[in-house]
Structure formats: C-alpha cells, structure tokens
Enzyme design. Structure first.
Site, PDB file in Angstrom:
ATOM      1  N   CYS A  47      63.693  78.970  61.341  1.00 34.00           N
ATOM      2  CA  CYS A  47      64.676  78.672  60.284  1.00 34.00           C
ATOM      3  C   CYS A  47      64.623  77.176  59.986  1.00 34.00           C
ATOM      4  CB  CYS A  47      66.073  79.055  60.747  1.00 34.00           C
ATOM      5  SG  CYS A  47      67.368  78.457  59.643  1.00 34.00           S
TER       6      CYS A  47
ATOM      7  N   CYS B  35      70.751  84.594  66.244  1.00 32.26           N
ATOM      8  CA  CYS B  35      70.009  84.912  65.022  1.00 32.26           C
ATOM      9  C   CYS B  35      68.570  85.359  65.302  1.00 32.26           C
ATOM     10  CB  CYS B  35      69.986  83.679  64.125  1.00 32.26           C
ATOM     11  SG  CYS B  35      69.177  83.994  62.550  1.00 32.26           S
TER      12      CYS B  35
ATOM     13  N   CYS C  45      73.680  80.453  65.344  1.00 29.48           N
ATOM     14  CA  CYS C  45      72.213  80.447  65.382  1.00 29.48           C
ATOM     15  C   CYS C  45      71.674  81.016  66.694  1.00 29.48           C
ATOM     16  CB  CYS C  45      71.693  79.035  65.141  1.00 29.48           C
ATOM     17  SG  CYS C  45      72.234  78.372  63.550  1.00 29.48           S
TER      18      CYS C  45
ATOM     19  N   CYS D 220      74.946  84.380  59.963  1.00 24.74           N
ATOM     20  CA  CYS D 220      74.678  83.152  59.209  1.00 24.74           C
ATOM     21  C   CYS D 220      75.807  82.964  58.193  1.00 24.74           C
ATOM     22  CB  CYS D 220      73.318  83.257  58.505  1.00 24.74           C
ATOM     23  SG  CYS D 220      72.765  81.675  57.849  1.00 24.74           S
TER      24      CYS D 220
ATOM     25  N   ASP E  22      72.676  89.039  47.238  1.00 26.56           N
ATOM     26  CA  ASP E  22      74.093  88.709  47.071  1.00 26.56           C
ATOM     27  C   ASP E  22      74.335  87.337  47.707  1.00 26.56           C
ATOM     28  OD1 ASP E  22      74.058  89.119  49.791  1.00 26.56           O
ATOM     29  OD2 ASP E  22      75.845  90.395  49.824  1.00 26.56           O
TER      30      ASP E  22
ATOM     31  N   TYR F 273      72.723  93.414  39.991  1.00 28.44           N
ATOM     32  CA  TYR F 273      72.810  93.415  41.448  1.00 28.44           C
ATOM     33  C   TYR F 273      73.097  94.831  41.969  1.00 28.44           C
ATOM     34  CZ  TYR F 273      74.717  93.462  46.028  1.00 28.44           C
ATOM     35  OH  TYR F 273      74.941  93.820  47.320  1.00 28.44           O
TER      36      TYR F 273
ATOM     37  N   GLU G 148      79.470 100.311  46.552  1.00 29.36           N
ATOM     38  CA  GLU G 148      78.973  99.073  45.953  1.00 29.36           C
ATOM     39  C   GLU G 148      79.920  98.560  44.874  1.00 29.36           C
ATOM     40  OE1 GLU G 148      76.613  97.006  46.734  1.00 29.36           O
ATOM     41  OE2 GLU G 148      75.991  98.207  48.443  1.00 29.36           O
TER      42      GLU G 148
HETATM   43  S1  SF4 Z   1      69.027  80.166  62.542  1.00 25.47           S
HETATM   44 FE1  SF4 Z   1      69.115  79.778  60.326  1.00 25.47          FE
HETATM   45  S2  SF4 Z   1      69.303  81.810  59.394  1.00 25.47           S
HETATM   46 FE2  SF4 Z   1      69.846  82.009  61.558  1.00 25.47          FE
HETATM   47  S3  SF4 Z   1      72.082  81.755  61.662  1.00 25.47           S
HETATM   48 FE3  SF4 Z   1      71.160  79.741  62.005  1.00 25.47          FE
HETATM   49  S4  SF4 Z   1      71.104  78.821  59.977  1.00 25.47           S
HETATM   50 FE4  SF4 Z   1      71.356  81.013  59.676  1.00 25.47          FE
END
Ligand code: SF4
Length: 301
Positions: free
Chosen positions: A212, A207, A204, A197, A145, A127, A44
């Site tokens: 989202c 994801c 996306c 992301c 972060d 953090y 870290e």
């Molecule tokens: S769906 Fe939303 S959280 Fe997922 S990669 Fe796309 S912008 Fe990022």
C-alpha cells in the site's frame, strides 16, 4: 488450472483479498444464500444514502413482504412509502416502485443483468447498475463507491483521501482479475474500505493489501482541508420527513392544520417542503384540500 502469481509490486493480491473477505466480512442480509437479484437491487437502492445499520431491519421486512418485482409493483406507492420508514430520501422508494413495475411488465419479472439495460430502469444510476451486475450476477465490472475510491487512493495512488475522477473506474477495472474472482475482489474492496481502511482510522495491521503506497509512505496527511459534514437539523429534508411521518401514521387524508403542527419553527419552510413533496409525487391532495401519501386516494376509491 492456471496458477496466477501476483507481481511483487502488485497493488492487490486477489487470492489474499478474497480470503480476507471470506473470513472478515459482515453477515449482512443481502449477502446471504438465496437472496435474489431483485432483493440485491432493493438493498442497493436502500444503501445509496443510508448507513448499513439502518437499512438492515427495513430490508428484511421489505423483502419478506415483497419478494419480487411484481409483488412490489402490486403494492401502492403509499404502502411503499410507509414501509420505507425512516430511511430518508423517500423519492428512492417511489422510484423503486416504478422500477419494480417496469421489470414486472417489460422484463418478465427478472432483473436484467447487463449494465446498460439496468441503467435504463427508473432509479438506477451508473453506480447501482454496476453493483447489481457484479453482486447479483457475478459480472466483471468495476464498482466504485466512496469506500473503494478510498482504498484505491491510498493503496494505489499513495493519497490519504480520494479525489473522485473519471480515471477511478479504469483504475479499479485494472485491479480486477480476468477470471471469476473479479466480482469477489469487487465486494472485498468495498468491505475493506467500509471496515478496515476507514476514513478516520485505517487499521493497517489487519489489512490484506500488499504494497500500500500510502501506508508505506508513512501515512502522509491530506493536503486538503476536510469538509464539514452537512447537518440534518433544520434542513428542508428534516421538514419533509416530519410531514411524511404525519401522513404515514394516518390511514385517512389529513387536514393542513395537522401537518402544520409538525413544523412550527418556520412556516415558509414548511410550505416549501409540502410543495416539494407534492411536486415529487410523494404526497397528493384531495379535492377538499386534505393531504395523503401518494396512491392512497386512488387505492381507497
Ligand atoms: S494498508 Fe493501505 S489500504 Fe490497507 S488499511 Fe492501511 S491505508 Fe488502507
């Protein structure tokens, strides 16, 4: 066993997110079985301002050489500064050495697991204390972060870019399940921001976040102008790095003239950099005016 079904509009589905993490996570040395809380703490500190790729090689050699706080504390500051190599911001290495000494002498060589005690250690900020409590001990604490902040901004707030705020910790804490999955969700959110992301090209289609807001809104652009990244060439940081390189390569104190050739562009800047290294305790001066890495002169006595 309680089955937790996410609300249809929930920003995250913990099980889906953790399953994604298990299948997609990068194989990083500080995530492997058998890595101790001390070694996670080391990772870290190294990762605070340095990219993962540069930390990996240094980290593995480092923990092989100094696997515990007491082993690190027994090294000289000069040894630690040499091993730090090109990770940058070398004050971190000195603070890590101080941290090792405090853990070895005041905590029986065991890294504390609560955020407040961790934060009282040299070089450990808010953090990092949270990251260690979460990643080393599995505690349910929000870890925020840049990557987590970006996922939060997009998925929960519908914003392209994060604007850091005091609410971030509270909002991330709300995303964490109340059970033992919390620390896995924390590390998964971080990995998602680092690998999927991303700031410039979110993928996306890969994801695991349902609902989202930014994606559903069609990726509206940020109203803010992107800041230009600060360059490194010509900065005092670069000059400090050049001077430290000269000292790292030498087993003996070096004369000022040997340091001078490391930066001929601007002598005022070079002298300022050297003065700052002395003030930071990274470099020390012999009675006859030569220079060495901190701790080297004492070790040679
Ligand atoms: S769906 Fe939303 S959280 Fe997922 S990669 Fe796309 S912008 Fe990022």
């Amino acid at each position: 066993m309680t089955v937790i079904v996410p609300r249809p509009d929930a920003a995250i589905d913990p099980d889906r997110l953790v399953a994604w993490y298990e299948s997609a996570r990068r194989d990083l040395p500080w995530r492997r079985p058998g890595v101790s809380p001390w070694q996670i703490l080391v990772s870290e500190i190294m990762l605070q301002q340095t990219p993962v790729a540069r930390v990996q090689a240094v980290f593995s050699d480092w923990v092989r050489r100094w696997p515990t706080p007491s082993a690190t504390a027994a090294a000289t500051v000069a040894d630690v500064l040499r091993a730090w190599g090109k990770l940058g911001y070398p004050r971190r290495a000195k603070r890590l050495h101080e941290c090792a000494t405090v853990i070895a002498t005041e905590h029986d060589d065991v890294v504390p697991d609560d955020v407040d005690t961790l934060q009282s250690l040299p070089g450990i900020g808010a953090y990092t204390a949270r990251a260690i409590a979460c990643f080393a001990y599995g505690h349910r604490v929000p870890v925020v972060d840049t990557n987590v902040r970006r996922v939060l901004a997009r998925a929960v707030r519908g914003q392209a870019d994060p604007v850091p705020s005091a609410r971030d910790l509270v909002d991330v804490e709300r995303l964490l399940p109340k059970d033992e999955r919390a620390s896995w969700v924390s590390v998964a959110l971080m990995e998602l921001g680092a690998t999927v992301c991303t700031a410039r090209s979110p993928r996306c289609g890969l994801c695991p976040m349902p609902n989202c807001k930014w994606h559903d809104a069609g990726h509206p652009p940020s109203p803010r102008t992107a800041k230009r990244a600060q360059g490194y060439a010509g900065t005092d940081r670069q000059v400090r790095g050049r001077l430290l390189d000269v000292l790292r390569r030498s087993d003996f104190p070096v004369a000022k003239e040997e340091l001078d050739v490391a930066w001929l562009t601007d002598t005022d800047q070079r002298d300022r950099a050297l003065a700052s290294l002395l003030a930071d305790g990274l470099v020390e001066q012999t009675t006859d005016g030569r220079y060495a890495l901190s701790g080297e002169l004492t070790a040679a006595e």
